[in-house]
Each structure stands twice: as structure tokens, then as C-alpha cells.
Design an enzyme around this catalytic site. Structure first.
Site, PDB file in Angstrom:
ATOM      1  N   CYS A   2      29.169  48.067  51.444  1.00  0.00           N
ATOM      2  CA  CYS A   2      28.580  47.232  52.497  1.00  0.00           C
ATOM      3  C   CYS A   2      27.134  47.016  52.073  1.00  0.00           C
ATOM      4  O   CYS A   2      26.674  47.597  51.102  1.00  0.00           O
ATOM      5  CB  CYS A   2      28.556  47.951  53.836  1.00  0.00           C
ATOM      6  SG  CYS A   2      30.185  48.375  54.465  1.00  0.00           S
ATOM      7  N   ARG A  27      28.349  42.162  48.597  1.00  0.00           N
ATOM      8  CA  ARG A  27      28.744  43.546  48.864  1.00  0.00           C
ATOM      9  C   ARG A  27      29.768  43.654  49.994  1.00  0.00           C
ATOM     10  O   ARG A  27      30.303  44.737  50.258  1.00  0.00           O
ATOM     11  CB  ARG A  27      27.514  44.387  49.248  1.00  0.00           C
ATOM     12  CG  ARG A  27      26.439  44.419  48.205  1.00  0.00           C
ATOM     13  CD  ARG A  27      25.300  45.298  48.660  1.00  0.00           C
ATOM     14  NE  ARG A  27      25.710  46.679  48.796  1.00  0.00           N
ATOM     15  CZ  ARG A  27      25.739  47.562  47.817  1.00  0.00           C
ATOM     16  NH1 ARG A  27      25.371  47.212  46.613  1.00  0.00           N
ATOM     17  NH2 ARG A  27      26.137  48.802  48.030  1.00  0.00           N
ATOM     18  N   TRP A  72      31.971  45.507  54.580  1.00  0.00           N
ATOM     19  CA  TRP A  72      33.235  45.460  53.854  1.00  0.00           C
ATOM     20  C   TRP A  72      34.007  46.647  54.413  1.00  0.00           C
ATOM     21  O   TRP A  72      33.713  47.797  54.117  1.00  0.00           O
ATOM     22  CB  TRP A  72      32.991  45.617  52.352  1.00  0.00           C
ATOM     23  CG  TRP A  72      34.243  45.578  51.535  1.00  0.00           C
ATOM     24  CD1 TRP A  72      34.906  46.634  50.989  1.00  0.00           C
ATOM     25  CD2 TRP A  72      34.978  44.417  51.166  1.00  0.00           C
ATOM     26  NE1 TRP A  72      36.003  46.192  50.304  1.00  0.00           N
ATOM     27  CE2 TRP A  72      36.076  44.853  50.395  1.00  0.00           C
ATOM     28  CE3 TRP A  72      34.821  43.047  51.406  1.00  0.00           C
ATOM     29  CZ2 TRP A  72      37.013  43.956  49.871  1.00  0.00           C
ATOM     30  CZ3 TRP A  72      35.753  42.171  50.883  1.00  0.00           C
ATOM     31  CH2 TRP A  72      36.837  42.631  50.109  1.00  0.00           C
ATOM     32  N   ASN A  96      25.909  52.304  54.836  1.00  0.00           N
ATOM     33  CA  ASN A  96      26.776  51.951  53.715  1.00  0.00           C
ATOM     34  C   ASN A  96      27.261  53.254  53.109  1.00  0.00           C
ATOM     35  O   ASN A  96      26.450  54.106  52.769  1.00  0.00           O
ATOM     36  CB  ASN A  96      25.985  51.149  52.672  1.00  0.00           C
ATOM     37  CG  ASN A  96      26.742  51.024  51.355  1.00  0.00           C
ATOM     38  OD1 ASN A  96      27.958  50.904  51.361  1.00  0.00           O
ATOM     39  ND2 ASN A  96      26.030  51.052  50.251  1.00  0.00           N
ATOM     40  N   GLY A  97      28.583  53.412  53.009  1.00  0.00           N
ATOM     41  CA  GLY A  97      29.139  54.631  52.429  1.00  0.00           C
ATOM     42  C   GLY A  97      30.326  55.087  53.247  1.00  0.00           C
ATOM     43  O   GLY A  97      30.878  54.331  54.053  1.00  0.00           O
ATOM     44  N   GLU A 482      48.251  45.678  30.387  1.00  0.00           N
ATOM     45  CA  GLU A 482      47.028  45.332  31.104  1.00  0.00           C
ATOM     46  C   GLU A 482      45.926  44.906  30.126  1.00  0.00           C
ATOM     47  O   GLU A 482      45.190  43.956  30.380  1.00  0.00           O
ATOM     48  CB  GLU A 482      46.591  46.521  31.980  1.00  0.00           C
ATOM     49  CG  GLU A 482      45.280  46.370  32.727  1.00  0.00           C
ATOM     50  CD  GLU A 482      45.231  45.171  33.690  1.00  0.00           C
ATOM     51  OE1 GLU A 482      46.263  44.533  33.935  1.00  0.00           O
ATOM     52  OE2 GLU A 482      44.131  44.862  34.157  1.00  0.00           O
ATOM     53  N   LYS A 486      44.209  41.245  30.333  1.00  0.00           N
ATOM     54  CA  LYS A 486      42.750  41.046  30.489  1.00  0.00           C
ATOM     55  C   LYS A 486      42.240  40.128  29.391  1.00  0.00           C
ATOM     56  O   LYS A 486      41.450  39.222  29.641  1.00  0.00           O
ATOM     57  CB  LYS A 486      41.992  42.363  30.388  1.00  0.00           C
ATOM     58  CG  LYS A 486      41.861  43.275  31.569  1.00  0.00           C
ATOM     59  CD  LYS A 486      41.238  42.762  32.807  1.00  0.00           C
ATOM     60  CE  LYS A 486      42.210  41.987  33.639  1.00  0.00           C
ATOM     61  NZ  LYS A 486      42.792  42.638  34.781  1.00  0.00           N
ATOM     62  N   GLU A 489      43.478  36.382  29.816  1.00  0.00           N
ATOM     63  CA  GLU A 489      42.974  35.600  30.941  1.00  0.00           C
ATOM     64  C   GLU A 489      41.507  35.205  30.822  1.00  0.00           C
ATOM     65  O   GLU A 489      41.119  34.148  31.294  1.00  0.00           O
ATOM     66  CB  GLU A 489      43.264  36.277  32.289  1.00  0.00           C
ATOM     67  CG  GLU A 489      42.521  37.568  32.564  1.00  0.00           C
ATOM     68  CD  GLU A 489      42.849  38.120  33.951  1.00  0.00           C
ATOM     69  OE1 GLU A 489      42.909  39.338  34.082  1.00  0.00           O
ATOM     70  OE2 GLU A 489      43.021  37.353  34.903  1.00  0.00           O
ATOM     71  N   HIS A 505      62.170  45.656  17.214  1.00  0.00           N
ATOM     72  CA  HIS A 505      63.316  44.875  17.708  1.00  0.00           C
ATOM     73  C   HIS A 505      62.983  43.384  17.799  1.00  0.00           C
ATOM     74  O   HIS A 505      63.632  42.655  18.539  1.00  0.00           O
ATOM     75  CB  HIS A 505      63.778  45.416  19.058  1.00  0.00           C
ATOM     76  CG  HIS A 505      64.236  46.843  18.964  1.00  0.00           C
ATOM     77  ND1 HIS A 505      65.400  47.213  18.330  1.00  0.00           N
ATOM     78  CD2 HIS A 505      63.656  47.998  19.375  1.00  0.00           C
ATOM     79  CE1 HIS A 505      65.525  48.538  18.375  1.00  0.00           C
ATOM     80  NE2 HIS A 505      64.475  49.030  19.004  1.00  0.00           N
ATOM     81  N   LYS A 604      41.252  33.952  42.368  1.00  0.00           N
ATOM     82  CA  LYS A 604      41.176  35.376  42.696  1.00  0.00           C
ATOM     83  C   LYS A 604      42.318  35.791  43.606  1.00  0.00           C
ATOM     84  O   LYS A 604      42.852  36.888  43.485  1.00  0.00           O
ATOM     85  CB  LYS A 604      39.825  35.671  43.363  1.00  0.00           C
ATOM     86  CG  LYS A 604      39.569  37.136  43.643  1.00  0.00           C
ATOM     87  CD  LYS A 604      39.286  37.904  42.360  1.00  0.00           C
ATOM     88  CE  LYS A 604      39.229  39.398  42.565  1.00  0.00           C
ATOM     89  NZ  LYS A 604      39.483  40.129  41.310  1.00  0.00           N
TER      90      LYS A 604
END
Ligand code: F6R
Length: 609
Positions: A2, A27, A72, A96-97, A482, A486, A489, A505, A604
Site C-alpha cells: 500500500c 503501490r 492494495w 502499509n504492511g 517458465e 518469460k 514474451e 524423442h 496483463k
């Protein structure tokens, strides 16, 4: 994540706080609020972005001291009552936390007659401060904050107003950022410097367990014992845009660097190392239900699907449950064999992916219990599943998922250990070993980040190739998927992730000196087999980049380059290897001058089929 802000000075505090909050929207942006101290505390808060907050603030609302927040959500949905500032009589707090022991504190405060209006962890701070000042007549706000720092556990940057002390704001921090701005027209406090850069470039970074008092007369810093301390003033050289990215060139790089914090925040309060167990109250299944589980079906897309593949290995290895991993877009049109004993788990960073939502709805029509892992409180998936387990990574702006992927892995470890312990598959000693290892991950990720130059050099060396292969076995197989995802993309290089044993194979036909192969060769029970696969591709002239443990000196004999990860528990290496591969993709895309934060054709959040 946040954003908090505070201001004392000659300007209109409302304007300063609103403009500062806008700079911190990266944030969090699900709700916002402001309190101005004009004799009384005047508070406005709402769900939505700062622009929504502006709409509800009456014209002419002014003042010279105030605090603000952009949220957030972590505890409690994005609703006005959960928005900050939180009040207790004459006290207002922004935070924040995460306060890890807030449930325990909340129960105690309720026994003492405090009424809670929100579901947040922050509200306990306001009531604790009120109780502390009420219990001791001569207790100043500064002393009260210092006192409650011994009661609250977790991470926090807080800013507090109290009508009894109307000329100042008191702030404190532990494990959440806090910086003070020293301007000509007042003093500023914020989670990050962009908040006040348009007013001043003179900044003082607050350290853990330090307290700050800002008033029209100046700024005072205190240590945890209540003694005044001197602090160094830094001159910030960044422009506003660079500052939003904390000086990083891209959000993706910034988010890669946030992983020590996001990993820690995701497991915070959930690990009892001493007892060798996980506290997972969010998983709304009792021990009998977990013992009787027949099967887990994981449903996801893209990077979240790759995390799900790791989850399959973890659930089977640690919890002894047969686990399937399904691509949401396929599952929703398939003919799944499901029943009430199957537990379905959706993994979705955004909580809004259309295919994942449709697939989970379909699974529920068979009577399955459903859970989700998501990063967004209040997202659609949270309303579609019986249990919701949050990754606490904060907003991810870069289109390529990085910190949310490693946070998803952390939740999967916690779930697998929890279920495995309940089912008697794991002894507390084995569980403890892995849990201790999880707590070492933030430091180990930091070590990789500190040594990223080797990864950058490697990326630059191969930046012009057209094809890449990524190979791995067991848990490292999904990490190779992955790594390839990455790279493709954001750098637009064609990349394939393969189970190392599958190469012969078919794809081996594509291997040549023009196709570098990234082999994830971390120590574990398939290490020797991966060495054999490395020899296979070397025999076809490929250059091999190994991702290997620090203590592995043997690997150098077989490969062209080695990218190192710290030694760790075999099951935990995927977290560390994926950070290396994120940096490899990032620096490759940088060398190719690609649009890193917004790659072509991608969004996104994929809310369409
Ligand atoms: C890749 C990436 C995507 C997402 C996918 C699912 O870096 O971010 O592959 O993982 O679109 O998104 P969520 O997790 O929001 O369901």
C-alpha cells in the site's frame, strides 16, 4: 503493498496528500482515504482510485496537517469500511504492511470493549494506541507508538494523528519502507520518494524500528529506546518517472527485485517453525476433509499454469495426493471426470482470467470443493471459490509475471506441507526442514540479485540468437517452461521448455550450435540424469548454460557457462532458479531493445476467451 503519506506545512494539506497519493498508485489502487486534523479529525475514504477520492472531498476542504493512504487489500475486501485511515476515537492511522498477530490483539481489544468496524489488521493499531494513551495519562503519542511496537508483530510503516497533539504526525517503521521529505513549505512522509519529489528532493530514509515526529518546526528522529538520533539527508537525483520505478529502468526489473519482500510477505504469519507446521486458516477444509481427499485438480493459464505444474509435484511428493494440472481453456470444454472428493485449485494472479473462471465454475458444477490462489483481494475468483489463499506480492505492473509467480510457489509449498502434515505423510521434522528453507529464500534471492551481472553478460552474449531451449527434470521441468515463456514474451526469441528426458524423442533434431540450451541442473535426485542430457546436446554442438548450485564444481566440466543459485533444499530450488531465468529474459529483452513492460500483443489481465 500500500502507499502511505503524511504532510505538515504551509500548503493546503489536502492538495499535497492527493497529489502524493497519485504518485503512489503503483503501490495499490483499490481504495484510498485522507484524514486532516483541523481541531477534529476529518476523514474521507472510498473504494477505487485516488480520482474517486477526489470526487467525494468537498470543495474548500483544507488544512495544514494530514495523512493519506492508497490501498492494495490484504486483510479485508476493498470496501470503504476497510479503507484507511482507521480511527479510534481521537486517533487516526494509516499503515502499509501486515500485522501478523492482529487476530490475537483484536480479541484482547474486543474483550476490553473496543468495537471494530473493519476486517483489517490495521484497526488494531488505532485501538492499541488509544488504549495505551488512555491507560497512562502522561503518555505522549510518540511514547504510545513506541510502546505498541513491542506488541505488534509483522511489518509496518505507520503514520498517526491524534487530536490531543494537534501539531504533529508520528511515524514508525519495521520491514516496510518509509522516507521523509524536507521541503521549504513543509515536511513530508511517504512509502516512496515519488510522493513528494515535486515538492522537494531532500530525503531521509527511515530505518527499521525508528520513529519520526514531523511538525511545522521540523523533523525529529528517534531510536527504539526513545533517544533522539541524527540522520543523513540524501539528495534524490531521479526524475518523477524514474522514481516510480525506484530508479529501475522497468517495472519488471523493479518487481524482480521486490521478490525478497514479496516472498517474505506471502509466508509471514503462516509458518510455525518450532512445531514444524503451517498455519493455513484460509483453507476452509477441516482435517477429516483433507484426510479423505482423493484428488487435486489444479486449473490455470500461462505462468500460473507453470506454478501449478510445480504444485503437482509438491502435492504428490509432500502430501501424497494424486494431482492433475489442467489448462483452463482446455478443461472448460473437456469432459472431466470429477466428483465431490476432488478438490479443485485455481491459480490466477489477476483473479480475472476468463478461462480460469469458467473452468472453476464448471468444476463446481460437479460438486467439487474449490480454492484459489490469487494476488488480488476482491477479484472475481475470490467470489467463485470456497477458500482463497492470497499471494502478498503487491500490484504487478509489468505484463510478464515475476514476483507473483514466486509468491504462488510459496503458497503451494505451504499448502502441500499443511496437507501432508495433516495426512501424516510428513513428520514435523521433515516439515520443519522445508519451512526453515523457505525462511532462507528471501536472503538467497537477494544474493542472486546482488550477483546479477553474470546473468546480464550471459544474456547479452546470446541476445542475437533466434531459438533457445530450456530443459529440466522433475520440479525443474516446469521451471524450464517458465524460463522459456518469460524469454519469448518479452524478447520475442523463439524458446522451448522441455522435459530433459523428452529431447531425444524429437526436438533433439533442432539442436545445433545456433540453439543455446539452458539446463536447470540443480542438486537433487535427477541431477545425474540432467548431466546425461547436457552431454547429449553438447554432442550436437549446442552451447549449454547451466543453472546450478554454488557448491557444484563438477558442472563446469560439462557446460559453457554456469549461472549460480545458493545451495538450498532440493524442493525449494525452483524459486531461486526462476529468479535467474527472469533476469536472463529481462537482460536479453533489454539488449534487443524490446518493450519490456508492455510486450506486443499481450495484456496483463486476459478477461476474454
Ligand atoms: C506471463 C503471464 C501470463 C499469465 C496468464 C494468466 O508472464 O503473465 O501467462 O500468467 O495470462 O494470468 P492470471 O495468473 O492472472 O490468471
Amino acid at each position: 503493498m500500500c502507499g502511505i503519506v503524511g504532510y505538515v506545512g504551509t500548503e493546503n494539506a489536502v492538495d499535497v496528500i492527493i497529489s502524493s497519493l497519485k504518485k503512489l498508485e503503483y503501490r495499490g489502487y483499490d481504495s484510498a482515504g485522507v484524514t486532516i486534523l483541523n481541531g477534529d479529525l476529518e476523514t474521507y475514504k472510498t473504494v477505487g482510485k485516488i480520482s474517486e477520492l477526489e470526487k467525494i472531498i468537498p470543495a474548500g476542504f483544507t488544512g495544514h496537517i494530514g495523512i493519506g493512504h492508497t490501498r492494495w487489500a490484504t486483510h479485508g475486501k476493498p470496501e470503504t469500511r476497510n479503507s484507511h485511515p482507521h480511527l479510534s476515537s481521537n486517533i487516526a492511522v494509516v499503515h502499509n504492511g501486515i500485522i501478523e498477530n492482529y487476530m490475537f490483539l483484536k480479541e484482547k481489544l474486543m474483550e476490553q470493549g473496543y468495537e471494530f468496524v473493519s476486517d483489517t489488521d490495521t484497526e488494531v493499531i488505532a485501538h492499541l494506541l488509544h488504549r495505551t494513551m488512555k491507560d497512562s495519562e502522561r503518555c505522549s503519542l510518540l511514547d504510545a507508538v513506541r510502546h505498541i511496537m513491542t506488541e505488534i508483530e509483522g511489518s509496518y510503516a505507520i503514520a498517526v494523528l491524534c487530536t490531543d497533539e494537534p501539531d504533529h504526525i508520528v511515524l514508525a517503521r519495521k520491514d516496510s519502507p518509509l522516507v521523509i521529505g524536507l521541503g521549504d513549505k513543509g515536511y513530508f512522509a511517504a512509502s516512496d520518494v515519488p510522493a513528494f519529489l515535486r515538492y522537494t528532493r531532500n530525503a531521509v530514509y527511515v530505518n527499521d524500528k525508528e520513529l519520526v515526529l514531523i511538525s511545522p518546526k521540523g523533523v525529529e528522529f528517534y531510536n527504539n529506546d526513545g533517544q533522539r538520533i541524527e540522520k543523513q539527508v540524501d539528495i534524490i537525483e531521479w526524475n518523477e518517472e524514474a522514481a516510480e520505478k525506484a530508479g529501475y529502468e522497468h517495472f519488471m526489473l523493479k518487481e524482480i527485485h521486490e521478490q525478497p519482500t514479496s516472498i517474505q510477505a506471502t509466508y509471514a504469519g503462516k509458518i510455525s517453525e518450532l512445531e514444524g507446521r503451517v498455519i493455513l486458516d484460509e483453507l476452509k477444509m477441516d482435517e477429516d476433509q483433507l484426510r479423505n481427499l482423493q484428488r487435486v485438480t489444479i486449473i490455470a493459464c500461462g505462468t500460473s499454469w507453470n506454478a501449478g505444474c510445480v504444485g503437482k509435484y509438491l502435492f504428490e511428493n509432500l502430501a501424497g495426493i494424486h494431482t492433475d494440472i489442467e489448462t483452463a481453456s482446455e478443461f472448460r470444454y473437456g469432459d472431466p471426470i470429477l466428483c465431490g472428493q476432488v478438490f479443485t485449485l485455481a491459480i490466477t494472479q489477476s483473479g480475472e482470467t476468463a478461462d480460469t473462471l469458467a473452468a472453476i465454475r464448471s468444476s463446481r458444477s460437479y460438486g467439487c470443493k474449490a480454492a484459489s490462489i490469487t494476488n488480488v483481494v476482491g477479484s472475481t475468483i475470490t467470489r467463485e471459490t470456497d477458500s482463497v489463499l492470497f499471494t502478498r506480492a503487491g500490484p504487478e505492473i509489468g505484463v510478464a509475471a515475476t514476483k507473483t509467480f514466486t509468491a504462488q510457489l510459496i503458497v503451494l509449498y505451504l499448502m502441500a506441507i499443511h496437507i501432508g502434515t495433516v495426512r501424516g505423510r510428513l513428520t514435523p521434522e521433515t516439515a520443519r526442514d522445508i519451512l526453515v528453507g523457505i525462511k532462507q529464500l528471501p536472503g538467497q534471492v537477494q544474493k542472486i540479485l546482488n550477483n546479477k551481472d553474470a546473468i546480464k553478460k550471459c544474456a547479452e552474449h546470446y541476445a542475437k540468437v533466434q531459438d533457445y531451449f530450456f530443459i529440466g527434470r522433475h520440479l525443474n521441468y516446469p521451471i524450464s517452461l517458465e524460463g522459456a515463456l518469460k524469454l519469448k514474451e518479452i524478447s520475442y526469441i523463439h524458446a522451448e521448455g522441455y522435459a530433459a528426458g523428452e529431447l531425444k524423442h524429437g526436438p533433439l533434431a533442432l539442436i545445433s550450435s545456433a540453439t543455446p540450451v539452458v539446463a536447470i541442473a540443480t542438486k537433487g535426485h535427477t541431477y545425474d540424469k540432467v548431466l546425461s542430457n547436457i552431454k547429449e546436446v553438447k554432442a550436437r554442438s549446442a552451447e549449454v548454460i547451466a543453472v546450478a548450485n554454488e557448491s557444484d564444481t563438477e558442472i563446469n566440466k560439462y557446460v559453457d557457462r554456469v549461472l549460480r543459485i545458493p545451495d538450498c533444499h532440493e524442493l525449494l530450488s525452483p524459486v531461486l532458479s526462476s529468479v535467474v531465468l527472469q533476469l536472463l529474459a529481462y537482460y536479453t529483452a533489454l539488449a534487443r531493445d524490446c518493450s519490456i513492460d508492455k510486450p506486443r500483443n499481450l495484456a496483463k489481465s486476459v478477461t476474454v476467451e
